[in-house]
Scaffold this motif. Structure first.
Motif, PDB file in Angstrom:
ATOM      1  N   ASN A 190       3.482   6.113   0.824  1.00  0.00           N
ATOM      2  CA  ASN A 190       2.622   5.963  -0.351  1.00  0.00           C
ATOM      3  C   ASN A 190       2.360   4.513  -0.736  1.00  0.00           C
ATOM      4  O   ASN A 190       1.253   4.160  -1.144  1.00  0.00           O
ATOM      5  CB  ASN A 190       3.227   6.710  -1.545  1.00  0.00           C
ATOM      6  N   ARG A 191       3.378   3.654  -0.607  1.00  0.00           N
ATOM      7  CA  ARG A 191       3.175   2.261  -0.959  1.00  0.00           C
ATOM      8  C   ARG A 191       2.136   1.611  -0.061  1.00  0.00           C
ATOM      9  O   ARG A 191       1.384   0.729  -0.484  1.00  0.00           O
ATOM     10  CB  ARG A 191       4.483   1.478  -0.889  1.00  0.00           C
ATOM     11  N   HIS A 192       2.041   2.059   1.169  1.00  0.00           N
ATOM     12  CA  HIS A 192       1.099   1.457   2.116  1.00  0.00           C
ATOM     13  C   HIS A 192      -0.322   1.944   1.864  1.00  0.00           C
ATOM     14  O   HIS A 192      -1.282   1.152   1.964  1.00  0.00           O
ATOM     15  CB  HIS A 192       1.553   1.740   3.542  1.00  0.00           C
ATOM     16  N   THR A 193      -0.477   3.232   1.531  1.00  0.00           N
ATOM     17  CA  THR A 193      -1.820   3.693   1.181  1.00  0.00           C
ATOM     18  C   THR A 193      -2.259   3.072  -0.150  1.00  0.00           C
ATOM     19  O   THR A 193      -3.415   2.671  -0.303  1.00  0.00           O
ATOM     20  CB  THR A 193      -1.881   5.227   1.092  1.00  0.00           C
ATOM     21  N   LEU A 194      -1.332   2.960  -1.106  1.00  0.00           N
ATOM     22  CA  LEU A 194      -1.678   2.315  -2.376  1.00  0.00           C
ATOM     23  C   LEU A 194      -2.075   0.864  -2.160  1.00  0.00           C
ATOM     24  O   LEU A 194      -3.053   0.376  -2.738  1.00  0.00           O
ATOM     25  CB  LEU A 194      -0.504   2.403  -3.353  1.00  0.00           C
ATOM     26  N   PHE A 195      -1.320   0.160  -1.314  1.00  0.00           N
ATOM     27  CA  PHE A 195      -1.671  -1.230  -1.024  1.00  0.00           C
ATOM     28  C   PHE A 195      -3.083  -1.318  -0.452  1.00  0.00           C
ATOM     29  O   PHE A 195      -3.881  -2.177  -0.853  1.00  0.00           O
ATOM     30  CB  PHE A 195      -0.677  -1.840  -0.040  1.00  0.00           C
ATOM     31  N   ASN A 228       3.377  13.572  -3.257  1.00  0.00           N
ATOM     32  CA  ASN A 228       2.790  13.972  -1.981  1.00  0.00           C
ATOM     33  C   ASN A 228       1.701  12.984  -1.562  1.00  0.00           C
ATOM     34  O   ASN A 228       0.865  12.583  -2.387  1.00  0.00           O
ATOM     35  CB  ASN A 228       2.203  15.384  -2.069  1.00  0.00           C
ATOM     36  N   PRO A 229       1.663  12.579  -0.296  1.00  0.00           N
ATOM     37  CA  PRO A 229       0.776  11.502   0.142  1.00  0.00           C
ATOM     38  C   PRO A 229      -0.710  11.745  -0.110  1.00  0.00           C
ATOM     39  O   PRO A 229      -1.418  10.838  -0.548  1.00  0.00           O
ATOM     40  CB  PRO A 229       1.072  11.396   1.647  1.00  0.00           C
ATOM     41  N   VAL A 230      -1.206  12.951   0.170  1.00  0.00           N
ATOM     42  CA  VAL A 230      -2.625  13.210  -0.049  1.00  0.00           C
ATOM     43  C   VAL A 230      -2.936  13.199  -1.536  1.00  0.00           C
ATOM     44  O   VAL A 230      -3.957  12.664  -1.982  1.00  0.00           O
ATOM     45  CB  VAL A 230      -3.046  14.549   0.587  1.00  0.00           C
ATOM     46  N   ALA A 231      -2.038  13.769  -2.340  1.00  0.00           N
ATOM     47  CA  ALA A 231      -2.249  13.797  -3.788  1.00  0.00           C
ATOM     48  C   ALA A 231      -2.314  12.385  -4.362  1.00  0.00           C
ATOM     49  O   ALA A 231      -3.065  12.110  -5.304  1.00  0.00           O
ATOM     50  CB  ALA A 231      -1.141  14.595  -4.464  1.00  0.00           C
TER      51      ALA A 231
END
Length: 439
Positions: A228-233, A332-335
């Motif tokens: 999640n931190r990487h998608t948020l970044f 959850n990653p997609v959420a």
């Protein structure tokens, strides 16, 4: 102090247990206050920054009347020669040449023209250009001239006027605009090398959970790598904010409190992933009751039902110390990605000083039947294609579980199924939100 929760109850369809997406978006908009600090930056550092003030044109653009094409400039009054039923042919002597940056000097004799290249200043006394492909050149006599039919031309043809693009003293770009590549060129054409922009929004983010490990750490039993931190970044990077990665915070009230207070001290917005549901190890809710103020905890949305929005203070209680807006995203990653794009993104743009525009939707025919329960908005991942007739079609990317991040990588759009919509039959038309320009 009037709490954000109390004020949010004034929004139509407020439901703290299953808030409709559009109501959540309305609440967030109310509290997305733009940063006020501005700074001046060189033009090459301004890409994707938000203008803090209008960019006013100090000059006319173009600075002079000029030719819109290669051809021959002449006095358009010659076109006013009385015409009969047949077209009139003009014959003009060539008095000289003009290139962009190298104007023709002097006056143009009567019934003469000047050879001009695209962008060349219009010679004095000339206001019309005949394209070079429309003339017949005659230089056999040693005195070059051209002949052409006057019929298709109008006075002023193929001339660009001074200030036609931008007039002196007019706004070239308005405050609140996100500076794009074309804007850099536009500003440069005005001779401006430095502009005022809003400071970058500071966004702190971290993941919560004892099961999470960072890249490079060994995986123990029941552990997973934190994605999640990487998608948020990545999503924050696209918005050109200052992203402060605070790592992984374990499921411990003291550690979580320290992380939240530090984030509120150093950032305008705090994003967390995980820890906002109703599990025994989810401590965010109890902590925010002490030094936060929450508008809602749950959305009528799939994926992304557990989502908290409010404010968090660095002090001992609400109203003490510095505060930041708080978004508690699901684990959850997609959420995480769906809630970011549908709830958080526009808030960050507005707080950066920009005016968020509605994300584009296209209509597409669903290839598959889609099960959907009325009473919540769903954002399914899909693959949209266009057939030979220009009609869009879309199909879901298999499993729509909020834990299957590959569904986002495979997809090129969201299939947006509105709050009141029920089951979709194959062949029905649905709304599709393309990823292009979004992700």
């Amino acid at each position: 102090m009037t709490t954000l929760n109390v004020l949010s109850r004034c929004v139509a369809e407020y439901d703290p247990h299953a808030l409709p997406v559009h109501a959540a978006q309305a609440i967030v908009r109310q509290w997305a206050t733009p940063v006020t600090t501005a700074e001046r930056v060189p033009l090459h550092d301004a890409l994707d920054r938000v203008l803090a003030e209008d960019v006013m044109s100090p000059i006319d653009v173009p600075a002079h009347d000029n030719s819109a094409m290669d051809g021959y400039a002449f006095d358009g009054a010659l076109l006013d020669t009385p015409r009969g039923s047949e077209s009139v042919t003009l014959e003009l002597a060539i008095a000289g040449k003009a290139y962009a940056g190298h104007p023709f000097e002097g006056s143009v004799p009567a019934r003469s023209c000047v050879r001009v290249m695209t962008g060349a200043s219009m010679p004095a006394g000339c206001d019309t250009v005949v394209p070079q492909e429309h003339v017949t050149l005659d230089d056999a006599s040693g005195r070059p001239s051209i002949r052409f039919s006057a019929q298709p031309l109008a006075r002023g043809a193929n001339r660009r006027r001074a200030g036609e693009d931008l007039a002196h003293g007019h706004a070239a770009l308005r405050a609140g605009r996100i500076v794009r590549a074309a804007d850099l060129g536009l500003i440069a054409s005005l001779g401006i090398g430095e502009i005022a922009v809003r400071r970058r929004l500071r966004v702190a983010f971290f993941s919560t959970g004892d099961e999470l490990r960072s890249i490079g750490e060994p995986l123990g039993p029941g552990c997973v790598y934190d994605s999640n931190r990487h998608t948020l970044f990545g999503m924050l990077r696209r918005l050109n904010v200052d992203a402060l990665d605070l790592g992984v915070v374990r499921d411990d009230p003291a550690a979580l409190e320290t992380a939240l207070r530090d984030a509120a001290t150093n950032a305008d917005v705090v994003l967390t992933s995980g820890g906002v549901s109703v599990g025994e190890a989810d401590f965010t809710k109890s902590l925010l009751q002490r030094f936060g103020d929450v508008a809602f905890w749950s959305l009528a949305m799939r994926p992304g039902r557990p989502l908290a929005f409010g404010r968090v203070w660095s002090g001992a209680q609400p109203g003490h110390g510095k505060h930041a807006l708080f978004f508690g995203l699901p684990g959850n990653p997609v959420a995480v990605m769906v809630t970011f794009y549908q709830i958080v993104r526009d808030a960050l743009l507005a707080m950066s000083g920009a005016a968020p525009q509605p994300l584009p939707l296209i209509r597409a025919i669903s290839i598959n039947a889609i099960a959907k329960r009325a009473g919540r908005t769903e954002f399914q991942r899909g693959i949209a294609t266009r057939d030979a007739h220009g009609q869009w079609h879309v199909t879901p990317t298999g499993s729509q579980s909020s834990g299957v991040l590959s569904s986002m990588s495979e997809a090129n759009c969201f299939i947006v199924l509105g709050h009141d919509i029920g089951n979709i039959d194959a062949g029905d038309t649905v709304d599709v939100m393309p990823f292009a320009g979004l992700i």
